[in-house]
Write a protein that holds these residues in place. Structure first.
Motif: not given
Length: 91
Positions: A24-39, A79-86
């Motif tokens: 992934r390159d840094r041009s495919m960047v989303a922002l972290i908008i929050g956090f949660h815990q999974d099961d 903060q920016p985050f490179a999204c692997g799904w995108c």
């Protein structure tokens, strides 16, 4: 006598431990908008693109000690985050 050259390991909080091995390159960047815990009580980042990303601290494989601290997680919000799904969707 041989001189031993020590190098830092990748399990430290260095940029090397955050590289994207899937290219992934840094041009495919989303922002972290929050956090949660999974099961299983693992932390998951919620991204502005609508995707999520598990952020585990499992040294030496994944060094993200900051995810365990509420104040440090709060600092990462926005903060920016490179999204692997995108990145996969663009292939």
């Amino acid at each position: 006598m041989h001189k031993i050259e020590e190098r830092t390991s990748l399990n430290k909080d260095l940029p090397e431990s955050e590289q994207n091995p899937d290219g992934r390159d840094r041009s495919m960047v989303a922002l972290i908008i929050g956090f949660h815990q999974d099961d299983d009580r693992h932390w998951v980042a919620e991204l502005s693109c609508g995707h999520t990303q598990h952020l585990r601290h499992q040294p030496p494989w994944q060094s993200r000690a900051w995810v365990l601290d509420p104040a440090q997680r709060l600092e990462k919000t926005g903060q920016p985050f490179a999204c692997g799904w995108c990145a996969q969707e663009r292939e």
